[in-house]
Design a protein around this motif. Structure first.
Motif, PDB file in Angstrom:
ATOM      1  N   SER A 136       0.918  -1.294  -0.051  1.00 53.35           N
ATOM      2  CA  SER A 136       0.113   0.127  -0.084  1.00 53.35           C
ATOM      3  C   SER A 136       0.788   1.275   0.077  1.00 53.35           C
ATOM      4  CB  SER A 136      -0.979  -0.082   1.184  1.00 53.35           C
ATOM      5  OG  SER A 136      -1.779  -1.235   1.296  1.00 53.35           O
ATOM      6  N   SER A 185       1.185   3.993  -3.207  1.00 54.78           N
ATOM      7  CA  SER A 185       0.413   5.096  -2.632  1.00 54.78           C
ATOM      8  C   SER A 185       0.952   6.384  -3.303  1.00 54.78           C
ATOM      9  CB  SER A 185       0.328   5.093  -1.527  1.00 54.78           C
ATOM     10  OG  SER A 185       1.551   5.580  -0.796  1.00 54.78           O
ATOM     11  N   SER A 217       1.310   9.019  -1.794  1.00 55.57           N
ATOM     12  CA  SER A 217       2.213   9.408  -0.619  1.00 55.57           C
ATOM     13  C   SER A 217       3.479   8.855  -0.403  1.00 55.57           C
ATOM     14  CB  SER A 217       1.385   9.565   0.615  1.00 55.57           C
ATOM     15  OG  SER A 217       1.062   8.129   0.891  1.00 55.57           O
ATOM     16  N   GLU A 254      -4.284  -2.494   9.043  1.00 58.47           N
ATOM     17  CA  GLU A 254      -4.765  -1.028   9.337  1.00 58.47           C
ATOM     18  C   GLU A 254      -4.163  -0.665  10.707  1.00 58.47           C
ATOM     19  OE1 GLU A 254      -7.646  -2.616   6.441  1.00 58.47           O
ATOM     20  OE2 GLU A 254      -6.830  -3.252   8.587  1.00 58.47           O
ATOM     21  N   ALA A 293      -0.487   0.193  10.177  1.00 64.78           N
ATOM     22  CA  ALA A 293      -0.204   1.325   9.449  1.00 64.78           C
ATOM     23  C   ALA A 293      -0.509   2.454  10.534  1.00 64.78           C
ATOM     24  CB  ALA A 293      -1.386   1.585   8.221  1.00 64.78           C
ATOM     25  N   LYS A 294      -1.392   2.292  11.167  1.00 65.71           N
ATOM     26  CA  LYS A 294      -1.546   3.339  12.450  1.00 65.71           C
ATOM     27  C   LYS A 294      -0.558   3.324  13.285  1.00 65.71           C
ATOM     28  CE  LYS A 294      -4.875   5.230  15.941  1.00 65.71           C
ATOM     29  NZ  LYS A 294      -3.954   5.275  16.695  1.00 65.71           N
ATOM     30  N   GLN A 303       2.105   5.300  11.546  1.00 66.46           N
ATOM     31  CA  GLN A 303       1.851   6.841  11.368  1.00 66.46           C
ATOM     32  C   GLN A 303       2.305   7.467  12.688  1.00 66.46           C
ATOM     33  OE1 GLN A 303      -2.023   7.754  10.214  1.00 66.46           O
ATOM     34  NE2 GLN A 303      -1.767   9.864  10.441  1.00 66.46           N
ATOM     35  N   GLN A 358       1.631   8.987   6.664  1.00 68.03           N
ATOM     36  CA  GLN A 358       0.199   8.187   6.603  1.00 68.03           C
ATOM     37  C   GLN A 358       0.113   7.092   5.509  1.00 68.03           C
ATOM     38  OE1 GLN A 358      -2.869  11.135   6.633  1.00 68.03           O
ATOM     39  NE2 GLN A 358      -4.692   9.663   6.696  1.00 68.03           N
ATOM     40  N   ILE A 359      -0.279   6.047   5.938  1.00 71.98           N
ATOM     41  CA  ILE A 359      -0.553   4.891   4.866  1.00 71.98           C
ATOM     42  C   ILE A 359      -1.796   4.509   4.777  1.00 71.98           C
ATOM     43  CG2 ILE A 359       0.320   2.672   4.220  1.00 71.98           C
ATOM     44  CD1 ILE A 359       2.737   3.024   5.914  1.00 71.98           C
ATOM     45  N   ARG A 360      -2.436   4.719   3.617  1.00 77.45           N
ATOM     46  CA  ARG A 360      -4.019   4.201   3.418  1.00 77.45           C
ATOM     47  C   ARG A 360      -3.909   2.689   2.747  1.00 77.45           C
ATOM     48  NH1 ARG A 360      -8.528   6.810  -0.918  1.00 77.45           N
ATOM     49  NH2 ARG A 360      -9.738   5.305  -0.346  1.00 77.45           N
ATOM     50  N   VAL A 361      -4.388   1.718   3.602  1.00 78.99           N
ATOM     51  CA  VAL A 361      -4.503   0.474   3.290  1.00 78.99           C
ATOM     52  C   VAL A 361      -5.329  -0.164   1.978  1.00 78.99           C
ATOM     53  CG1 VAL A 361      -4.543  -2.175   4.423  1.00 78.99           C
ATOM     54  CG2 VAL A 361      -3.739   0.019   5.579  1.00 78.99           C
ATOM     55  N   PHE A 362      -4.747  -0.660   1.249  1.00 81.36           N
ATOM     56  CA  PHE A 362      -5.526  -1.083  -0.219  1.00 81.36           C
ATOM     57  C   PHE A 362      -5.215  -2.623   0.042  1.00 81.36           C
ATOM     58  CE2 PHE A 362      -3.985   3.047  -1.190  1.00 81.36           C
ATOM     59  CZ  PHE A 362      -5.380   3.873  -1.785  1.00 81.36           C
TER      60      PHE A 362
END
Length: 338
Positions: free
Chosen positions: A93, A97, A99, A154, A157-158, A161, A167-171
């Motif tokens: 992710s 991403s 970012s 998730e 990733a939190k 962060q 900040q990583i948005r999980v896909f």
């Protein structure tokens, strides 16, 4: 003397500037090499030499997230594969991403390939996820606490962060198995109701709805929703054998939730037996007054039923307290078992 002092100052400034250029050049070379590595795979496999070069030794102006694991089947780490799958989702992710930045990299050290790294860091368990900051040494908070945070992508990733401000948005890759299973259940229920469309009196059966409600309560009380959110392992293997009850109050195993549900179910069955036996006392007494032998036999059956119910409640409620004591250290109360 003035010219000599000025000359020394200039030499010191040139020396520091040269060192800064060397450090910057060395860091840029490492970043370039790491970028080439992640072009093939999001997680960089590290041995002792690579760990020292890219993680421990300066210069370095990037952070490193490293998972220490033991993936070989001979290590019998049941949770390692599951944590790795979630860790890989986070790495992929971040890599794809918008970012993405070359100030953060993901790595992995397997025990069979980097046992020296485990010894260097004094790690005796797996899996472990650690953050190695760009400056300074890792702090206790740079080691992820799975019991508190969980092992889902998730949660990882939190935690990243919180430690790195990235900040990583999980896909997640699409998984349609749950939707297909749910659709199949709906189709089967709809087909059954259609076939029984002229005989739907069973929908008004109070015992059926009461049983369904009780089973739903068992599932919720035992922690099935927590399992769906956190994704814990089925059980844990140790050197002393398998462990079915998580020793911490912030975690549980899937098998543990089944055990708690069965214990709660046994307590409820015992309560129902006692209630049913008590409810029949009046009818049994009336039959005995009439002199019927059936009334005496029914009285004995109900007394036996009440005794069985009492035994079930006492035994399985004591086991529930034992499980609670095992998870909550210092809890002072127990019943039949310690």
């Amino acid at each position: 003397m003035k010219y000599l002092g000025l000359l020394c100052l200039v030499m010191v400034i040139n020396y520091n500037a040269g060192n800064a250029q060397v450090r910057t050049k060395g860091a840029d070379e490492k970043v370039s090499q790491l970028t080439d590595m992640i072009a093939k795979k999001s997680i960089i496999s590290l041995n002792l030499n690579k760990f020292k070069e890219y993680v421990k030794n300066p210069p370095r102006d990037y952070s490193f997230i490293i998972m220490f694991t033991a993936m070989a089947p001979s290590r019998r780490c049941a949770i390692c594969q599951h944590v790795y799958d979630e860790y890989l989702i986070v790495a992929n992710s971040f890599r794809f991403s918008p970012s993405y930045t070359n100030k953060l990299f993901f790595g992995m050290v397997d025990f069979d390939e980097g046992s020296d790294v485990f010894q260097m860091l004094r790690l005796n368990t797996a899996p472990v996820i650690m953050h190695f900051p760009a400056k300074g040494k890792p702090k206790p908070a740079d080691t992820m606490d799975f019991e508190r945070a969980g092992i889902h992508a998730e949660a990882i990733a939190k935690w990243i962060q919180d430690r790195t401000d990235h900040q990583i948005r999980v896909f997640r890759p699409p998984n349609y198995s749950g939707a297909v299973a749910f659709a199949m259940v709906i189709i089967l229920v709809a087909g059954f109701l259609y076939l029984r469309r002229n005989n739907l009196e069973f929908l008004y059966n109070k015992q059926m709805w009461a049983t369904a409600a009780v089973f739903f309560c068992f599932a919720m009380v035992s922690g099935q929703m927590w399992n769906q959110i956190r994704g814990p392992p089925f059980y844990h293997r140790t050197k002393n054998g398998p462990v079915y009850i998580n020793g911490g109050s912030h975690g549980q195993f899937v098998l543990e939730s089944y055990i708690v549900a069965i214990l709660n179910g046994a307590v409820v069955v015992g309560m129902i037996l006692m209630i049913e036996a008590g409810g029949g006392v009046r009818s049994t007494g009336a039959a005995a007054v009439g002199g019927g032998g059936a009334g005496a036999a029914d009285g004995k059956r109900r007394r036996f039923q009440s005794v069985v119910g009492l035994v079930l409640v006492c035994v399985f409620f004591s086991l529930l307290l034992s499980v609670f004591r095992a998870k909550t250290q210092g809890y002072p109360y127990s019943f039949l078992f310690k």
